[in-house]
Design an enzyme around this catalytic site. Structure first.
Site, PDB file in Angstrom:
ATOM      1  N   LYS A 151       0.736  -0.894   0.143  1.00  0.00           N
ATOM      2  CA  LYS A 151      -0.008   0.175  -0.348  1.00  0.00           C
ATOM      3  C   LYS A 151       0.497   1.007   0.233  1.00  0.00           C
ATOM      4  O   LYS A 151       0.431   2.552  -1.523  1.00  0.00           O
ATOM      5  CB  LYS A 151      -0.552   0.139   1.353  1.00  0.00           C
ATOM      6  CG  LYS A 151      -1.735  -1.165   1.496  1.00  0.00           C
ATOM      7  CD  LYS A 151      -2.243  -0.651   2.744  1.00  0.00           C
ATOM      8  CE  LYS A 151      -1.638  -0.820   4.223  1.00  0.00           C
ATOM      9  NZ  LYS A 151      -1.151  -1.905   3.854  1.00  0.00           N
TER      10      LYS A 151
ATOM     11  N   ARG B 217     -10.059   1.407   8.563  1.00  0.00           N
ATOM     12  CA  ARG B 217      -9.534  -0.150   8.951  1.00  0.00           C
ATOM     13  C   ARG B 217     -10.408  -0.492  10.101  1.00  0.00           C
ATOM     14  O   ARG B 217     -10.660  -2.113  10.182  1.00  0.00           O
ATOM     15  CB  ARG B 217      -8.068   0.194  10.018  1.00  0.00           C
ATOM     16  CG  ARG B 217      -6.816  -0.482   8.812  1.00  0.00           C
ATOM     17  CD  ARG B 217      -5.102   0.061  10.240  1.00  0.00           C
ATOM     18  NE  ARG B 217      -3.970  -0.576   9.973  1.00  0.00           N
ATOM     19  CZ  ARG B 217      -3.863  -0.252   9.296  1.00  0.00           C
ATOM     20  NH1 ARG B 217      -3.226   0.744   8.859  1.00  0.00           N
ATOM     21  NH2 ARG B 217      -2.345  -0.968   9.232  1.00  0.00           N
TER      22      ARG B 217
ATOM     23  N   ARG C 280      12.181  -5.255   5.112  1.00  0.00           N
ATOM     24  CA  ARG C 280      11.631  -3.589   4.678  1.00  0.00           C
ATOM     25  C   ARG C 280      12.438  -2.675   5.384  1.00  0.00           C
ATOM     26  O   ARG C 280      12.850  -2.593   6.837  1.00  0.00           O
ATOM     27  CB  ARG C 280       9.971  -3.325   4.815  1.00  0.00           C
ATOM     28  CG  ARG C 280       9.894  -2.184   4.850  1.00  0.00           C
ATOM     29  CD  ARG C 280       8.246  -1.812   4.929  1.00  0.00           C
ATOM     30  NE  ARG C 280       7.844  -2.623   6.482  1.00  0.00           N
ATOM     31  CZ  ARG C 280       6.378  -2.227   6.535  1.00  0.00           C
ATOM     32  NH1 ARG C 280       5.532  -1.997   5.933  1.00  0.00           N
ATOM     33  NH2 ARG C 280       5.815  -2.493   7.493  1.00  0.00           N
TER      34      ARG C 280
ATOM     35  N   ARG D  99      10.539  -0.544  10.654  1.00  0.00           N
ATOM     36  CA  ARG D  99      10.403  -0.234  12.237  1.00  0.00           C
ATOM     37  C   ARG D  99      10.079  -0.681  13.693  1.00  0.00           C
ATOM     38  O   ARG D  99      10.178  -2.402  13.250  1.00  0.00           O
ATOM     39  CB  ARG D  99       8.350  -0.580  11.171  1.00  0.00           C
ATOM     40  CG  ARG D  99       8.221   0.743  10.725  1.00  0.00           C
ATOM     41  CD  ARG D  99       7.351   0.871   9.656  1.00  0.00           C
ATOM     42  NE  ARG D  99       6.029   0.130  10.457  1.00  0.00           N
ATOM     43  CZ  ARG D  99       5.278   0.103   8.971  1.00  0.00           C
ATOM     44  NH1 ARG D  99       4.671   0.594   8.308  1.00  0.00           N
ATOM     45  NH2 ARG D  99       4.122  -0.581   9.677  1.00  0.00           N
TER      46      ARG D  99
ATOM     47  N   ARG E 282      -0.647  -8.250  13.718  1.00  0.00           N
ATOM     48  CA  ARG E 282      -1.492  -7.422  12.819  1.00  0.00           C
ATOM     49  C   ARG E 282      -2.017  -7.652  11.765  1.00  0.00           C
ATOM     50  O   ARG E 282      -3.087  -7.349  11.142  1.00  0.00           O
ATOM     51  CB  ARG E 282       0.066  -6.361  11.889  1.00  0.00           C
ATOM     52  CG  ARG E 282       0.391  -5.386  13.872  1.00  0.00           C
ATOM     53  CD  ARG E 282       1.840  -5.153  12.918  1.00  0.00           C
ATOM     54  NE  ARG E 282       2.095  -4.490  11.433  1.00  0.00           N
ATOM     55  CZ  ARG E 282       3.139  -4.637  10.297  1.00  0.00           C
ATOM     56  NH1 ARG E 282       4.344  -4.871  11.384  1.00  0.00           N
ATOM     57  NH2 ARG E 282       2.809  -3.427   9.238  1.00  0.00           N
TER      58      ARG E 282
END
Ligand code: AP5
Length: 233
Positions: free
Chosen positions: A13, A88, A127, A161, A172
């Site tokens: 996203k 969400r 990431r 992160r 998550r």
């Protein structure tokens, strides 16, 4: 144009929203980025949100709705925007409908990026992002053109992160299934849900999104130093 990007953690996203902003001038509104910025600046709300985010849970609807309500008033949203990570929950989707109605605008499309779970975990674990501008990279799939230098702003510092730890990622994914997936029928019934296969190279995903939104031939926005000959997509 007003677009929602929906999809589980790691679906791409943020990557696609950043690209849509760069190439088509639609402002990326990422609630995750805004909450991380609030945490970094050490505000009370930000610090409380960080605790929740680090556990892989959702921050309260009230807080994120307020953040988005404030963002929608900004001048930079006049050419349209991409909601990345919002709504969400069904309650957030209802609040968004009310905000858009009040502003006399409507949602153009909801893009669901579909990626298998094993691929999501691989993406999240590799990431990293530019510490200055937030551009997203991956150890394997998307390295900066010059190692250690951000392609977008030239900064040399990168961050990973806190909620990308395996236990938080598992949580998550669970939260996405339980609280965010119910939004899919909500938007499907309104005839604005577009499903995109996100398990392909970034350029292929980008091209399909642009085609589905009918913006594949849209010129990029003018900016300083642009001679106007660039092409989008
Ligand atoms: P948020 O920041 O929104 O995180 P997320 O939804 O978990 O999504 P991610 O940012 O992890 O993934 P992405 O889909 O953006 O993937 P990316 O492009 O980075 O939210 C974080 C937290 O904030 C939430 O858990 C919650 O606590 C809170 N929060 C935020 N919004 C909220 C809300 N509305 N309500 C309540 N709480 C909220 O890509 C991942 C990696 O894959 C990158 O390295 C990228 O380079 C790579 N990649 C991307 N596309 C491809 C491709 N096609 N092929 C190969 N690699 C790819």
């Amino acid at each position: 144009m007003i677009i929602i990007l929906l999809g589980p953690p790691g679906a791409g996203k943020g990557t696609q929203a950043q690209r849509l902003e760069r190439e088509h001038g639609l402002k990326q509104l990422s609630t995750g980025d805004m909450l991380r910025a609030a945490a970094k600046s050490g505000t009370d709300v930000g610090l409380r949100a960080k605790e929740v985010m680090d556990r892989g849970e959702l921050v309260s609807d009230d807080i994120v709705v307020q953040i988005i309500a404030e963002a929608l008033t900004r001048e930079e949203c006049v050419n349209g925007y991409i909601l990345d990570g919002f709504p969400r929950t069904v309650a957030q989707a209802g609040a968004l409908d009310a905000m858009l109605e009040q502003r006399g605008v409507k949602l153009d499309a909801v893009v669901e990026i579909v990626v298998p779970e094993d691929v999501l975990v691989e993406r999240i674990s590799g990431r990293f992002a530019c510490a200055k501008c937030g551009a997203t990279y991956h150890d394997t799939f998307h390295r900066p053109k010059t190692d250690g230098v951000c392609d977008v702003c030239g900064a040399h510092e990168f961050v990973r992160r806190d909620d990308d730890r395996p236990d938080a990622v598992r949580q998550r994914l669970k939260v996405y299934k339980a609280q965010t997936e119910p939004l899919l029928p909500y938007y499907r019934e309104r005839g604005i849900l577009i499903r995109i296969d996100g398990d392909r190279p970034m350029d292929a995903v980008a091209a399909e999104i642009d085609r589905a939104l009918g913006i594949e031939n849209l010129e990029p926005p003018e900016c300083d130093g642009d001679d106007g000959t660039g092409t989008a997509g």
